[in-house]
Design an enzyme around this catalytic site. Sequence first.
Site, PDB file in Angstrom:
ATOM      1  N   PRO A  20      37.541  28.644  42.526  1.00 50.22           N
ATOM      2  CA  PRO A  20      37.876  27.223  42.415  1.00 50.22           C
ATOM      3  C   PRO A  20      37.372  26.340  43.552  1.00 50.22           C
ATOM      4  O   PRO A  20      37.538  25.124  43.485  1.00 50.22           O
ATOM      5  CB  PRO A  20      39.403  27.242  42.397  1.00 50.22           C
ATOM      6  CG  PRO A  20      39.742  28.439  43.236  1.00 50.22           C
ATOM      7  CD  PRO A  20      38.701  29.460  42.927  1.00 50.22           C
ATOM      8  N   ASP A  43      26.270  25.061  39.711  1.00 48.39           N
ATOM      9  CA  ASP A  43      26.926  23.904  39.115  1.00 48.39           C
ATOM     10  C   ASP A  43      27.395  22.935  40.174  1.00 48.39           C
ATOM     11  O   ASP A  43      27.512  23.273  41.338  1.00 48.39           O
ATOM     12  CB  ASP A  43      28.254  24.341  38.476  1.00 48.39           C
ATOM     13  CG  ASP A  43      28.079  25.135  37.226  1.00 48.39           C
ATOM     14  OD1 ASP A  43      27.039  24.999  36.591  1.00 48.39           O
ATOM     15  OD2 ASP A  43      29.031  25.871  36.895  1.00 48.39           O
ATOM     16  N   LYS A  65      26.235  19.483  36.028  1.00 51.89           N
ATOM     17  CA  LYS A  65      26.318  18.591  34.876  1.00 51.89           C
ATOM     18  C   LYS A  65      27.471  17.629  35.066  1.00 51.89           C
ATOM     19  O   LYS A  65      28.576  18.011  35.352  1.00 51.89           O
ATOM     20  CB  LYS A  65      26.532  19.407  33.597  1.00 51.89           C
ATOM     21  CG  LYS A  65      25.291  20.133  33.187  1.00 51.89           C
ATOM     22  CD  LYS A  65      25.352  20.575  31.748  1.00 51.89           C
ATOM     23  CE  LYS A  65      26.520  21.478  31.502  1.00 51.89           C
ATOM     24  NZ  LYS A  65      26.265  22.880  31.653  1.00 51.89           N
ATOM     25  N   GLY A  95      31.457  27.589  38.608  1.00 52.37           N
ATOM     26  CA  GLY A  95      32.810  27.322  39.091  1.00 52.37           C
ATOM     27  C   GLY A  95      33.825  28.198  38.362  1.00 52.37           C
ATOM     28  O   GLY A  95      33.676  28.480  37.173  1.00 52.37           O
ATOM     29  N   GLY A  96      34.851  28.647  39.066  1.00 51.47           N
ATOM     30  CA  GLY A  96      35.903  29.430  38.439  1.00 51.47           C
ATOM     31  C   GLY A  96      35.376  30.748  37.938  1.00 51.47           C
ATOM     32  O   GLY A  96      34.700  31.485  38.664  1.00 51.47           O
ATOM     33  N   ASP A  97      35.650  31.041  36.680  1.00 51.74           N
ATOM     34  CA  ASP A  97      35.147  32.246  36.025  1.00 51.74           C
ATOM     35  C   ASP A  97      34.036  31.854  35.043  1.00 51.74           C
ATOM     36  O   ASP A  97      34.165  30.840  34.354  1.00 51.74           O
ATOM     37  CB  ASP A  97      36.290  32.940  35.255  1.00 51.74           C
ATOM     38  CG  ASP A  97      35.791  34.189  34.578  1.00 51.74           C
ATOM     39  OD1 ASP A  97      35.761  35.235  35.251  1.00 51.74           O
ATOM     40  OD2 ASP A  97      35.396  34.126  33.393  1.00 51.74           O
ATOM     41  N   ILE A 100      35.282  31.381  31.291  1.00 46.61           N
ATOM     42  CA  ILE A 100      36.385  30.488  30.918  1.00 46.61           C
ATOM     43  C   ILE A 100      35.835  29.065  30.936  1.00 46.61           C
ATOM     44  O   ILE A 100      35.612  28.497  32.016  1.00 46.61           O
ATOM     45  CB  ILE A 100      37.593  30.614  31.883  1.00 46.61           C
ATOM     46  CG1 ILE A 100      38.124  32.050  31.925  1.00 46.61           C
ATOM     47  CG2 ILE A 100      38.703  29.623  31.467  1.00 46.61           C
ATOM     48  CD1 ILE A 100      38.823  32.516  30.663  1.00 46.61           C
ATOM     49  N   THR A 125      39.760  31.745  37.943  1.00 50.26           N
ATOM     50  CA  THR A 125      39.681  30.548  37.123  1.00 50.26           C
ATOM     51  C   THR A 125      40.688  29.492  37.597  1.00 50.26           C
ATOM     52  O   THR A 125      41.669  29.801  38.278  1.00 50.26           O
ATOM     53  CB  THR A 125      39.890  30.923  35.645  1.00 50.26           C
ATOM     54  OG1 THR A 125      39.533  29.805  34.834  1.00 50.26           O
ATOM     55  CG2 THR A 125      41.328  31.327  35.346  1.00 50.26           C
ATOM     56  N   ALA A 126      40.411  28.245  37.243  1.00 52.48           N
ATOM     57  CA  ALA A 126      41.202  27.120  37.757  1.00 52.48           C
ATOM     58  C   ALA A 126      42.696  27.270  37.484  1.00 52.48           C
ATOM     59  O   ALA A 126      43.524  26.938  38.343  1.00 52.48           O
ATOM     60  CB  ALA A 126      40.683  25.813  37.155  1.00 52.48           C
ATOM     61  N   MET A 177      39.793  20.318  31.700  1.00 50.89           N
ATOM     62  CA  MET A 177      38.930  19.191  31.318  1.00 50.89           C
ATOM     63  C   MET A 177      39.717  18.110  30.587  1.00 50.89           C
ATOM     64  O   MET A 177      39.184  17.435  29.705  1.00 50.89           O
ATOM     65  CB  MET A 177      37.765  19.679  30.419  1.00 50.89           C
ATOM     66  CG  MET A 177      36.873  20.669  31.113  1.00 50.89           C
ATOM     67  SD  MET A 177      35.555  21.305  30.051  1.00 50.89           S
ATOM     68  CE  MET A 177      36.437  22.518  29.079  1.00 50.89           C
TER      69      MET A 177
HETATM   70  N1  SAH Z   1      34.767  27.978  34.548  1.00 47.14           N
HETATM   71  C1  SAH Z   1      35.737  27.104  35.176  1.00 47.14           C
HETATM   72  C2  SAH Z   1      36.119  25.954  34.286  1.00 47.14           C
HETATM   73  C3  SAH Z   1      34.979  25.019  33.941  1.00 47.14           C
HETATM   74  S1  SAH Z   1      35.498  23.646  32.982  1.00 47.14           S
HETATM   75  C4  SAH Z   1      36.964  27.910  35.583  1.00 47.14           C
HETATM   76  O1  SAH Z   1      37.081  29.079  35.191  1.00 47.14           O
HETATM   77  O2  SAH Z   1      37.801  27.374  36.322  1.00 47.14           O
HETATM   78  C5  SAH Z   1      35.859  22.464  34.238  1.00 47.14           C
HETATM   79  C6  SAH Z   1      37.339  22.220  34.338  1.00 47.14           C
HETATM   80  O3  SAH Z   1      37.953  23.257  35.093  1.00 47.14           O
HETATM   81  C7  SAH Z   1      37.716  20.959  35.059  1.00 47.14           C
HETATM   82  O4  SAH Z   1      37.680  19.829  34.197  1.00 47.14           O
HETATM   83  C8  SAH Z   1      39.131  21.267  35.491  1.00 47.14           C
HETATM   84  O5  SAH Z   1      40.042  21.118  34.417  1.00 47.14           O
HETATM   85  C9  SAH Z   1      39.040  22.737  35.811  1.00 47.14           C
HETATM   86  N2  SAH Z   1      38.798  22.986  37.257  1.00 47.14           N
HETATM   87  C10 SAH Z   1      37.739  23.597  37.798  1.00 47.14           C
HETATM   88  N3  SAH Z   1      37.890  23.704  39.142  1.00 47.14           N
HETATM   89  C11 SAH Z   1      39.079  23.160  39.432  1.00 47.14           C
HETATM   90  C12 SAH Z   1      39.816  22.968  40.630  1.00 47.14           C
HETATM   91  N4  SAH Z   1      39.346  23.375  41.823  1.00 47.14           N
HETATM   92  N5  SAH Z   1      41.029  22.353  40.549  1.00 47.14           N
HETATM   93  C13 SAH Z   1      41.530  21.952  39.358  1.00 47.14           C
HETATM   94  N6  SAH Z   1      40.873  22.104  38.198  1.00 47.14           N
HETATM   95  C14 SAH Z   1      39.677  22.698  38.227  1.00 47.14           C
END
Ligand code: SAH
Length: 249
Positions: A20, A43, A65, A95-97, A100, A125-126, A177
């Site tokens: 995150p 990203d 994006k 970002g995140g996973d 997801i 993931t977030a 999102m």
């Molecule tokens: N693959 C990512 C998600 C991508 S979609 C994951 O697994 O986290 C992008 C959305 O993820 C954002 O609109 C938000 O809802 C969430 N997100 C990603 N990073 C975040 C963070 N640090 N804090 C809060 N929400 C986050």
Amino acid sequence: ADCDADSTAAGHVSLVGAGPGDPGLLTLKGLRVLQEADVVIHDRLASAGVLELARRDAERIDVGKRPGAGTSQDAINALLVEHARRGRRVVRLKGGDPFIFGRGGEEIDALRAAGISFDVVPGITAAVAASASAAIPLTDRRHVHAVRLITGNDAEILDAFDFSDVAAGRETLAVYMGVAQLPALRARLLAAGVTPAMPVALIENASRAEQRVVATTAASLVAAADAHHVASPAIALVGSVAVNQTRST
Ligand code: SAH
């Protein structure tokens, strides 16, 4: 085991979950793969702190994006294939996973179609990061028996979800999102019979220095988001567990 780790002549793509934002939340495997990469295609959500962990001489390509800008998914897929075909070790840092809401599925389909070897390194993931930093146990068995990760960016998709388990207090929702569609989310929750007092936590920039947690309710979530100017990236956690924040704004 990474059976392709030293077949550099053929090129290889690793989809790596960056987590995150806090570099401490990258996995050790993700770090190792990142440090072996010749090129890092990343990203907007991949934080500067994580990117710094790549080799100094690695090429970094920002395909971030944002609405109406950035590189199209087809162009990203083509970049991955092109760099791998040049025999390079490619990291696709997401970002995140990666799987997801990360379009990782589209990317591995493109790699498969092109005959490029790949592997996937998971990331935090977030929803999981926000849960930890706001001290919200997503599946606390004293309250709920399920957690559902949903996309909130499309009012039509929101319309199609069944929120009866949230209304019954059995399920926690993590809405990705969703910032632009909070009025639609609120309307749908209330229409599904979710109590107006149902706790909602909006967590912006989870795990980052600028993290904020806004504690609100189903009825008040739009007003609270407006009052605090909640902006992307933010996630909404909805359910009876979403009350236990250790931090707030
Ligand atoms: N693959 C990512 C998600 C991508 S979609 C994951 O697994 O986290 C992008 C959305 O993820 C954002 O609109 C938000 O809802 C969430 N997100 C990603 N990073 C975040 C963070 N640090 N804090 C809060 N929400 C986050």
